[in-house]
Write a protein that holds these residues in place. Sequence first.
Motif, PDB file in Angstrom:
ATOM      1  N   ALA A 167      51.949   5.385 -42.310  1.00 42.70           N
ATOM      2  CA  ALA A 167      51.544   4.569 -41.164  1.00 42.70           C
ATOM      3  C   ALA A 167      52.413   3.329 -41.095  1.00 42.70           C
ATOM      4  CB  ALA A 167      50.076   4.178 -41.291  1.00 42.70           C
ATOM      5  N   VAL A 206      41.893   3.543 -39.708  1.00 40.61           N
ATOM      6  CA  VAL A 206      42.514   2.811 -38.599  1.00 40.61           C
ATOM      7  C   VAL A 206      41.415   2.420 -37.615  1.00 40.61           C
ATOM      8  CG1 VAL A 206      44.304   2.819 -36.832  1.00 40.61           C
ATOM      9  CG2 VAL A 206      44.596   4.207 -38.904  1.00 40.61           C
ATOM     10  N   LEU A 214      47.663   8.122 -31.518  1.00 42.18           N
ATOM     11  CA  LEU A 214      48.199   8.450 -32.835  1.00 42.18           C
ATOM     12  C   LEU A 214      47.903   9.900 -33.210  1.00 42.18           C
ATOM     13  CD1 LEU A 214      47.195   5.208 -34.782  1.00 42.18           C
ATOM     14  CD2 LEU A 214      49.493   5.842 -34.042  1.00 42.18           C
ATOM     15  N   THR A 255      39.539   4.358 -33.853  1.00 44.23           N
ATOM     16  CA  THR A 255      40.243   3.478 -32.920  1.00 44.23           C
ATOM     17  C   THR A 255      39.492   3.239 -31.617  1.00 44.23           C
ATOM     18  OG1 THR A 255      41.517   5.475 -32.401  1.00 44.23           O
ATOM     19  CG2 THR A 255      42.582   3.841 -33.791  1.00 44.23           C
ATOM     20  N   GLU A 289      54.656  -0.384 -44.398  1.00 45.80           N
ATOM     21  CA  GLU A 289      54.209   1.005 -44.260  1.00 45.80           C
ATOM     22  C   GLU A 289      53.147   1.287 -45.306  1.00 45.80           C
ATOM     23  OE1 GLU A 289      56.919   4.569 -43.446  1.00 45.80           O
ATOM     24  OE2 GLU A 289      56.421   4.859 -45.572  1.00 45.80           O
ATOM     25  N   HIS A 323      48.181  -3.672 -36.343  1.00 46.94           N
ATOM     26  CA  HIS A 323      48.085  -2.462 -35.537  1.00 46.94           C
ATOM     27  C   HIS A 323      48.910  -1.368 -36.198  1.00 46.94           C
ATOM     28  CE1 HIS A 323      46.184  -4.384 -32.009  1.00 46.94           C
ATOM     29  NE2 HIS A 323      46.938  -5.424 -32.328  1.00 46.94           N
ATOM     30  N   VAL A 324      48.376  -0.172 -36.231  1.00 46.05           N
ATOM     31  CA  VAL A 324      49.169   0.983 -36.651  1.00 46.05           C
ATOM     32  C   VAL A 324      49.889   1.483 -35.408  1.00 46.05           C
ATOM     33  CG1 VAL A 324      49.124   3.337 -37.544  1.00 46.05           C
ATOM     34  CG2 VAL A 324      47.612   1.597 -38.534  1.00 46.05           C
ATOM     35  N   VAL A 330      43.648  10.294 -43.492  1.00 46.89           N
ATOM     36  CA  VAL A 330      43.505   9.192 -42.539  1.00 46.89           C
ATOM     37  C   VAL A 330      42.249   9.429 -41.706  1.00 46.89           C
ATOM     38  CG1 VAL A 330      44.489   8.093 -40.482  1.00 46.89           C
ATOM     39  CG2 VAL A 330      45.980   8.696 -42.416  1.00 46.89           C
ATOM     40  N   LEU A 383      52.152   6.961 -36.749  1.00 47.35           N
ATOM     41  CA  LEU A 383      51.554   7.707 -37.849  1.00 47.35           C
ATOM     42  C   LEU A 383      52.305   9.021 -37.986  1.00 47.35           C
ATOM     43  CD1 LEU A 383      49.167   7.678 -39.901  1.00 47.35           C
ATOM     44  CD2 LEU A 383      47.832   8.908 -38.184  1.00 47.35           C
ATOM     45  N   LEU A 430      43.348   6.013 -45.507  1.00 45.30           N
ATOM     46  CA  LEU A 430      43.616   4.885 -44.627  1.00 45.30           C
ATOM     47  C   LEU A 430      42.689   4.997 -43.430  1.00 45.30           C
ATOM     48  CD1 LEU A 430      45.257   2.489 -43.483  1.00 45.30           C
ATOM     49  CD2 LEU A 430      46.820   4.195 -42.496  1.00 45.30           C
ATOM     50  N   LEU A 453      52.965  -0.367 -39.653  1.00 47.82           N
ATOM     51  CA  LEU A 453      52.106  -1.460 -39.204  1.00 47.82           C
ATOM     52  C   LEU A 453      52.911  -2.504 -38.447  1.00 47.82           C
ATOM     53  CD1 LEU A 453      50.230  -0.073 -41.248  1.00 47.82           C
ATOM     54  CD2 LEU A 453      49.522  -2.338 -42.020  1.00 47.82           C
ATOM     55  N   VAL A 482      42.781  -0.928 -41.474  1.00 43.19           N
ATOM     56  CA  VAL A 482      43.639  -1.725 -40.595  1.00 43.19           C
ATOM     57  C   VAL A 482      42.893  -1.960 -39.295  1.00 43.19           C
ATOM     58  CG1 VAL A 482      45.826  -1.801 -39.338  1.00 43.19           C
ATOM     59  CG2 VAL A 482      45.738  -0.794 -41.630  1.00 43.19           C
TER      60      VAL A 482
END
Length: 319
Positions: free
Chosen positions: A95, A12, A242, A115, A105, A82-83, A111, A86, A10, A97, A35
């Motif tokens: 995660a 972010v 996070l 960001t 999720e 937005h996450v 990950v 985590l 994932l 969302l 994301v």
Amino acid sequence: MADEGTLDCLIVGGGPAGLTAALYLARFNRRVAIVDGGASRATLIPASHNFPVFAHGIPGPEMLRRQRETLSQYGVLPIPAHVVALAKRHGHFAAALEGDVPGRELRARRVLLATGCLDIEPTLPDLPDAVQRGLVRYCPICDGYEARGRKVAVLGHGARGLGEAVFVARSYSPDVTLLTLGESLSADDEARAAEHGIRVIAAPIEALDVEHDRISAIRAGGAEHRFETLYSALGLTVRSDLAVALGAEHDEAGALIVDEHCRTTVPGLYAAGDVVRGLNQIVVAMGHAAIAATDIHNRCELPTEDEPGGNPAAPDAQS
């Protein structure tokens, strides 16, 4: 090992770093999702001339559009969300969302955080979002060359503000003013400013004039001062919450500390771009992304580092 509902990675953040990592992982045939909260600093760039393949520069929004268009060819589209949390679980991350499907999720074995960070806005009369509106520039490394020989002002104080003013004076313009927004300089800092021919205005800004897409004049201490380019050097808010919540090592500013493969100190958690301690530049962010994505790919068939049999020192296949 994780089940089929779990992503390989994932990502972010949908700025230059996140989109580059997604492209690499998509081309590695990995199950990946990205994301994007839509707040990349790259959207504030009027034209980047430090990106080598664009001789005449490229606006940040156009760069991101082209990256997303390229990524879409591999069936990967950023999720507009937005996450907000985590969590590390056995063998994977979870995660949460916000802004996409309520309560959604995503699960991933690894990950990558891309960001970035957020510029601290200067306090200016009736203009609370000068950086976000593009009225004040924030990166003389990126566009100081275009300001060479002009009247330049730097908004800032302390070591960061004076350091940026000195950088501009040494590199691009003999006409630099440091606007300290009411903060005083130490005697040593005043001497350093004088050494580099930097004028210091310590009085708070009382008013300003905006013409088209720039601040053309400010009034401080009862006098008017005109400049052609203004830079803000008030620092950054690093979006590392996070990772910090998971115990990732970071510096005093919150920037994440990573190893040569862009791994944080949390097993399975990577970071790339401006959220990482170091030089905040697009090409650096993309380099981080390439390094991290390749390491993630190399480890995808292995247990995660905190699973039975996981080996953080597993051999790396590099090209």
